[in-house]
Design a protein around this motif. Structure first.
Motif, PDB file in Angstrom:
ATOM      1  N   TYR A 123       0.513  -1.723  -0.069  1.00  0.00           N
ATOM      2  CA  TYR A 123      -0.046  -0.073   0.436  1.00  0.00           C
ATOM      3  C   TYR A 123       0.923   1.352  -0.096  1.00  0.00           C
ATOM      4  CZ  TYR A 123      -3.275   3.615   1.604  1.00  0.00           C
ATOM      5  OH  TYR A 123      -4.058   4.740   1.742  1.00  0.00           O
ATOM      6  N   VAL A 124       2.519   1.293   1.175  1.00  0.00           N
ATOM      7  CA  VAL A 124       2.825   2.022   1.229  1.00  0.00           C
ATOM      8  C   VAL A 124       3.184   2.592   0.045  1.00  0.00           C
ATOM      9  CG1 VAL A 124       4.890   3.243   1.849  1.00  0.00           C
ATOM     10  CG2 VAL A 124       3.031   2.154   3.696  1.00  0.00           C
ATOM     11  N   ARG A 172       0.744   4.273  -2.805  1.00  0.00           N
ATOM     12  CA  ARG A 172       0.882   4.860  -3.079  1.00  0.00           C
ATOM     13  C   ARG A 172       1.457   6.224  -2.965  1.00  0.00           C
ATOM     14  NH1 ARG A 172      -0.601   9.165  -0.667  1.00  0.00           N
ATOM     15  NH2 ARG A 172      -2.048   9.566   0.644  1.00  0.00           N
ATOM     16  N   PHE A 173       3.118   5.930  -2.797  1.00  0.00           N
ATOM     17  CA  PHE A 173       4.232   7.215  -3.287  1.00  0.00           C
ATOM     18  C   PHE A 173       4.843   6.650  -4.057  1.00  0.00           C
ATOM     19  CE2 PHE A 173       2.695   7.062   1.800  1.00  0.00           C
ATOM     20  CZ  PHE A 173       2.446   8.726   2.264  1.00  0.00           C
ATOM     21  N   TYR A 212       8.226   4.879   4.987  1.00  0.00           N
ATOM     22  CA  TYR A 212       6.992   4.750   5.959  1.00  0.00           C
ATOM     23  C   TYR A 212       6.632   3.147   5.682  1.00  0.00           C
ATOM     24  CZ  TYR A 212       4.653   9.275   5.456  1.00  0.00           C
ATOM     25  OH  TYR A 212       4.129  10.816   5.446  1.00  0.00           O
ATOM     26  N   ASP A 232      -5.423  15.062   1.678  1.00  0.00           N
ATOM     27  CA  ASP A 232      -5.504  13.854   1.891  1.00  0.00           C
ATOM     28  C   ASP A 232      -5.173  13.143   2.542  1.00  0.00           C
ATOM     29  OD1 ASP A 232      -6.429  12.182  -0.884  1.00  0.00           O
ATOM     30  OD2 ASP A 232      -5.002  13.512  -0.801  1.00  0.00           O
ATOM     31  N   GLY A 233      -4.455  12.780   3.642  1.00  0.00           N
ATOM     32  CA  GLY A 233      -3.894  12.099   4.537  1.00  0.00           C
ATOM     33  C   GLY A 233      -4.284  10.907   4.908  1.00  0.00           C
ATOM     34  N   PHE A 234      -3.791   9.237   5.207  1.00  0.00           N
ATOM     35  CA  PHE A 234      -4.442   8.860   6.216  1.00  0.00           C
ATOM     36  C   PHE A 234      -5.623   9.035   6.549  1.00  0.00           C
ATOM     37  CE2 PHE A 234      -0.412   7.360   4.996  1.00  0.00           C
ATOM     38  CZ  PHE A 234       0.071   6.281   4.365  1.00  0.00           C
TER      39      PHE A 234
END
Lengths: 735, 524
Positions: free
Chosen positions: A727-728, A731-732, B211, B334-336
């Motif tokens: 997911y990370v 997402r990034f 992250y 829009d953060g988590f």
């Protein structure tokens, strides 16, 4: 005379000191209830009755001091709502009890002349009845339970009359209802008696509900007034809008001083057409949920709701049905709760709120008419009752009706006067009835008694005095109090309802005749004539000293209470003068609004003679009928019409059956449907069991994931992490 | 080579851990040099060292927060409070151990020594502020508990439990280390305080690296605190380990791991979008509360039930952790975002106050859970018979049937513990839940609070089942209670039951103290 006055006006304990000790008046019986209830079984009979009686006795002593202190010229309470001092009032405030948002209730007591006199009645009669009970209940196993309840009752009744706000009053109101329920159903193993307790409780709940709604309406009303009132409303000495608001913040809107200030401000209108218009009872409410109703209109609704509440507790139409059944309890309980104290709570409530009641002639008229009708119907039913306690119960309902008549016509002092004398002679009658039952193997049917007077001389004598008092024979106290009511009604006219006064007066006189009739019948059948062969005991035995003593004291009190009715001070009856400060706010409202018109005049000899003649008429008729006409008991012959009427009245006008058909049966049917469909099916089966079933199933299913295989465990962890990292990255790293 | 100069004062915060280490060594020495067959002295001896360590940590609890050892560790009231909780758990576990081990003829010095070693690791973990130090301390406490898990080498169960714990623990440690490596790669430092400074720049350059690293570190901690989906080892290991060890694991290890996790993410959170840890911990909390409690429902084995319940309680603690990361302002962009609106602080509540409230709640909950769970494992330990263990019925619900008639004291204590675990007033468990859920509501995490209350309601079912068995089921005819009464067990039960009730009625003193203890050293 002056020295006597000075003596009474200088209390031995300084008022400020005494005010701090007022809690003990309630605290002692409460402590007694705790000791009897928790340790009673171990203490033994003698100790329990000693503790219970001593608790009430101590309370009586402090009450006497309080009574003395409110006559003291130094005694005065400060009002938080206006820069005023209320004379002849002891007050103590222990700070916030609870606060919800802006609404606040303080915990405080107050004793003024009205409360003081009721304190004496409650603790005095209460003490006598405790002493009496020590012998009366000596053979009962639930001895300690009985005294615990009785002490708790006294504490609650004292809370009711000493409360300084409607909320604390309601605590007492509910508390006495609870104790009444517990004591009516005291012999709960007998299903009929347990049911009687339940009936009393449920009937009272209807009234309590109305009481609560009325209190909520009052809160809203006072809040609306606070935001709407102008400076002109507070044109009386010491009044100002800010002081009023500050008082509401400090002690809440249901404090009696708050309501008193509210009533005073509502009628203060110094300059008609002045710079700022004052809020009057006809002003529509500007804000809040009651918007656009007038102040007077809402007050009428509040008072009518209070009437429903009071008619539950004080056994008035349409909620009187529980009181006759309440005789299932021990007889001293009937004397204390269902004659002398608790049932007068409704009368007390209206006298306490006198300054609100006089705002609305409609509400006053309703109270008076309800009282009159109740008094008459109950008296008629009492004609044909053969159970000695039932007759007294209906008589109580009837006499309470008389008090309501007086309250409704604005003759508050006479209502309280009758309350006091009634407490004395009705307690004496009930205790006398208890003594008769005690000496006759619990026989209560007056048709089977007779001739008891020869064997129970003391009981008969005291019962006779009390009968004469309730009948209204000169010169006993009952005559004066009843005559004060009728005379007051005669002098009063409600604004816009001129027919109420004469109607109520005629009904009241009729009730007086009826009372004389059924009470004489009761006395004659029980104490005169010959013993019926069907009686349970062949010979009666006189009760012991601890039972006879209270009877004698009460008989003496029901004679000497006449002092209150004599025109001794300032040309007024003592009681009227004594209660003057309490009903001053009402007089102020009346003179401002003209809701009640009063012609002042002394009672003439003609009035006295008329009242006396009425009493003698009723009593004479009963003597004639039951001594000459129906001298024998068994197999009385009577014309068919008389028998039919008798059956009708004996069955209490079928009111219970009517209620059963109209309310209880439909309610039960509805409850049955609700129980079966909503409770049993929807809530129990679907909602409760269903959720539980689904939850345990899910839990059981999850167990299969827990295989015990370490590789699987690691795989789950890895999968979770891979998912997270994926997911990370998505997402990034994707633009 | 440059030798760092370390002031002597830096050793002061280590004193509790040093005392525990010395105690462990002393116990090992006695095993070598004292030849007496009776080992009754060992429990009091370990208790003495535990008490001493607890007293020292309490006395240093009000020292101002400061870094020691050049930022490798920190002394702050928070770590002192955690050390104290660990010492309470250790003390109660030692008390229950003595009787437990004696009845199995297994009382030996290395058992207590291992417990003390593990506890010193927990104490040090709570104050570590550097990732390598953190990792080593996790290993210190883990190796101790691995060995303790299979201490009673009888039958297959302890060996299986110990081995599973070891394998999976190593796996999770590797994950943690991997995460730490990624973070080091992104920031060039392993000291938390330095990382926080560099993080914003690192995030701009390599967000995925940062992250992913944070996620892996969180995964490593989630294993230690038994959060779903890293929980699966818990029931097997808790069931297989000797019951007093289970008690220490469920209370002490959890407290220390939570402390380290809170510290790491509070510091890292300063450098990153706070909605990331918020979403992470909220998600873990939802999963852990729901799955943990659901799994406990069908359990008839009380020990497994308590294991699942400990997972559920980790979920409630995670609610408190999530509340730490709510900020006064909605994050930009829009953060988590999980489950609807972005949580915000209640109006009029400052971020500092909200965080202090949440930390106070967490610490109080840890203390509450410690006294309650160690007490309930104590009752379990007192009731179990070694001959039932191979059959797997040693902890069946039937063992509790009719306990109220046979051992009214134990039954009452167990009922108190069960009510406290279920969160029924006036017990400490209720106060703990109240504090946690209140700070969740104050920070706008209403969804978490609602799920927390609902799962607590469901949990009442399996807790009360034990009470029902004790008070409403007849005792089996042939039931025999181990007659070897031990002063340690009785004392432990009395103390923890007393603590549960007293702290439930008068939490004031402790919460006031924890209010002060909620200050952490988070770097400059």
């Amino acid at each position: 005379m002056n020295t006597l006055q000075e003596f009474f006006q200088t209390s031995p304990v300084p008022p400020n000191t005494l005010a701090q000790g007022l809690w003990w008046i309630i605290g002692l019986p409460l402590l007694g209830a705790f000791v009897c209830g928790v340790f009673g079984k171990k203490l033994g009979r003698a100790n329990v009755s000693l503790v219970a009686s001593a608790a009430v006795g101590g309370s009586l002593l402090i009450s006497l001091l309080a009574f003395w202190a409110v006559n003291d010229v130094r005694t005065a309470a400060t009002s938080a709502y206006a820069a005023l001092r209320t004379p002849y009032t002891l007050a103590v405030d222990s700070g916030t009890w609870f606060a919800v948002g802006d609404f606040r209730v303080n915990f405080g007591l107050q004793v003024d002349h009205l409360t003081a006199i009721l304190l004496l009645v409650i603790t005095g009669v209460g003490f006598l009845i405790h002493v009496y009970s020590a012998e009366y209940m000596s053979h009962d196993d639930g001895y300690w339970r009985y005294f615990a309840y009785l002490n708790l009752f006294v504490a609650m009744m004292l809370t009711l009359v000493m409360a300084d706000s409607l909320v604390l009053l309601f605590v007492g109101w509910e508390g006495v209802g609870l104790c009444s329920y517990l004591l009516i159903g005291f012999w709960y193993s007998d299903a009929a008696k347990a049911w009687a307790g339940r009936k009393a409780f449920i009937t009272n709940r209807i009234g309590d509900f109305a009481f609560l709604i009325a209190a909520f309406l009052l809160v809203t009303l006072v809040a609306a007034f606070e935001s709407q009132a102008t400076r002109a409303n507070f044109g009386f000495p010491g009044g100002s809008p800010t002081t009023f608001s500050r008082g509401l913040d400090a002690q809440g809107p249901l404090h009696f001083e708050a309501l008193k200030t509210f009533s005073r401000a509502l009628v203060t209108n110094p300059t008609p057409g002045g710079a700022v218009a004052a809020v009057t009872p006809d002003t529509p409410i500007a804000t809040g949920p009651l918007k656009d109703f007038t102040y007077g209109g809402v007050l009428t609704a509040v008072l009518l709701l209070f009437l429903l509440g009071a008619s539950g507790k004080s056994a008035q139409l349409p909620l009187y049905v529980w009181l006759p059944d309440a005789m299932a309890g021990p007889t001293p309980v009937s004397a204390l709760i269902h004659a002398a104290t608790m049932v007068t709570a409704g009368v007390y409530l209206f006298c306490r709120l006198n300054f609100l009641l006089v705002f609305s002639p409609v509400a006053m008229g309703t109270v008076a008419v309800v009282g009159a009708l109740t008094a008459l119907i109950a008296a008629l039913i009492a004609f044909a009752q053969d159970d000695i306690k039932k007759v007294l119960a209906y008589s109580t309902v009837s006499q309470l009706g008389l008090m309501f008549m007086a309250v409704g016509m604005g003759v508050f002092w006479a209502a309280i006067f009758h309350l006091v004398t009634h407490a004395f002679f009705k307690a004496c009658l009930f205790l006398g009835a208890g003594s008769v039952m005690h000496g006759n193997a619990d026989e209560t049917d007056i048709k089977r008694l007779g001739g008891v007077g020869r064997e129970m001389k003391w009981t008969a004598a005291t019962f006779g005095v009390a009968t004469l008092a309730i009948t209204g024979v000169l010169p006993l106290s009952g005559f004066f109090s009843k005559d004060a009511i009728l005379h007051g009604i005669h002098q009063t006219e409600l604004f816009g309802l001129p027919w109420v006064g004469p109607l109520v007066l005629r009904l009241g006189q009729l009730v007086a005749v009826c009372t004389a009739f059924y009470m004489t019948r009761l006395f004659v059948l029980t104490f005169w004539g010959e013993r019926s062969p069907e009686a349970r005991a062949a010979r009666a035995h006189e009760s012991g000293a601890t039972m006879v003593g209270p009877l004698v004291v009460l008989a003496v009190l029901s004679v000497v209470a006449l002092v209150y009715g004599l025109n001794l001070i300032n040309g007024q009856p003592v009681m009227e003068n004594f209660l003057g400060p309490v009903f001053e706010p009402a007089r102020r409202v009346v003179s401002a609004l003209g809701t009640v018109r009063v012609e002042h005049g002394p009672i003439g000899v003609g009035g006295y003679a008329q009242a006396w003649a009425l009493a003698l008429l009723g009593a004479g008729a009963a003597c004639f009928l039951y001594l000459r006409f129906y001298p024998t008991r068994a197999g009385q012959q009577a014309p068919a019409a008389v028998a039919a009427v008798r059956r009708f009245t004996q069955n209490k006008f079928y009111v219970d059956e009517l209620y059963e058909l109209l309310f209880i049966k439909p309610l039960k049917a509805l409850s049955f449907v609700l129980y079966k469909v909503v409770d049993a099916l929807l809530i129990d089966t679907v909602a409760v069991r269903g959720t539980a079933w689904v939850t345990t199933r899910v839990g059981a299913a999850l167990r299969y994931v827990q295989t015990g295989n370490a590789q699987a465990y690691a795989a789950v962890m890895a999968l979770a992490l891979v998912g997270g990292v994926a997911y990370v990255i998505v997402r990034f790293l994707t633009p | 080579m440059r030798v760092p100069s370390i002031p002597a004062a830096d050793f002061l915060p280590l004193v509790p851990a040093i005392i525990l280490l010395v105690g462990a060594c002393v116990l090992l020495m006695t095993e070598v040099f004292l030849r007496s067959p009776s080992r009754g002295y060992q429990a009091p001896l370990s208790l003495f060292f535990t008490g001493l360590a607890g007293a020292v940590s309490l006395s240093s609890a009000f020292e101002p927060a400061r870094p020691v050892f050049q930022g490798f560790a920190a002394q702050d009231p928070f770590s002192s409070a955690v050390t104290l909780v660990v010492c309470v758990a250790l003390g109660l576990a030692v008390l229950t151990s003595s009787g437990f081990l004696r009845s199995r003829n297994a009382e030996r010095g290395e058992f207590y020594a291992l417990m003390l070693f593990a506890a010193s690791g927990m104490s040090l973990l709570a104050m570590s502020t550097e990732l390598i130090t953190l990792f080593i301390n996790i290993e210190v406490l883990s190796v101790g508990t691995y060995a303790l898990t299979s201490y009673l080498r009888r039958g297959t169960r302890p060996a299986e439990a110990g081995f599973k714990y070891f394998i999976l623990g190593a796996f999770s440690s590797a994950i943690l280390l991997y995460g730490a490596a990624l973070l080091y790669g992104a920031t060039g430092s392993t000291k938390l305080s330095e990382m926080a400074v560099v993080l914003p720049a690192a995030l701009a350059a390599q967000p995925a690296l940062v992250y992913a690293g944070a996620l892996l570190v969180a995964g490593g901690f989630a294993f230690k605190v038994a959060a779903v989906p890293f929980h699966m080892w818990t029931p097997d290991v808790y069931e297989g380990a000797p019951t007093p060890v289970t008690a220490l694991m469920s209370a002490g290890v959890k407290a220390a791991a939570f402390a380290a996790m809170i510290r790491v993410f509070l510091v890292l959170g300063k450098g990153m979008d706070p909605s990331v840890p918020l979403a992470l911990f909220s998600g873990l909390a939802y999963l852990t509360m729901i799955v943990g409690n659901l799994l406990a429902l069908p359990q008839r084995n009380v020990k497994r039930m308590l294991a699942y319940s400990s997972i559920g309680h980790a979920g409630y603690l995670l609610v408190g952790v999530a509340a730490l990361f709510v900020t006064a302002e909605a994050p930009a962009g829009d953060g988590f975002r999980f489950f609807g609106a972005t949580p915000l602080l209640a109006p009029g509540l400052s971020e500092v106050a909200a965080r202090a409230d949440a930390l106070k709640g967490l610490l109080f909950y840890l203390l509450a859970y410690t006294v309650t769970t160690v007490g309930s494992f104590g009752v379990l330990a007192a009731l179990e018979r070694s001959e039932d263990e191979p059959k797997g019925t040693a902890w069946d619900l039937d063992r509790f049937a009719g306990l109220a008639q046979r051992r009214p004291g134990w039954a009452f204590a167990m009922a108190v513990f069960m009510l406290s675990l279920g969160g029924v007033p006036p017990t400490v468990g209720f106060m703990g839940k109240l504090l946690i859920f209140r700070s969740a509501v104050d920070t706008g995490l209403v969804g978490l609070a609602v799920v927390g209350v609902l799962t607590s309601a469901a949990a009442i079912y399996y807790y009360l089942r034990v009470v029902v068995a004790m008070y409403m089921r007849p005792a089996p005819e042939d039931e025999r209670i181990p007659v070897t009464l031990s002063w340690g067990t009785e004392l432990a039960l009395a103390l923890s039951a007393l603590a549960v009730v007293v702290l439930g009625i008068l939490p004031g003193t402790v919460t006031d103290w924890l209010q002060q203890a909620s200050t952490l050293w988070l770097g400059q």
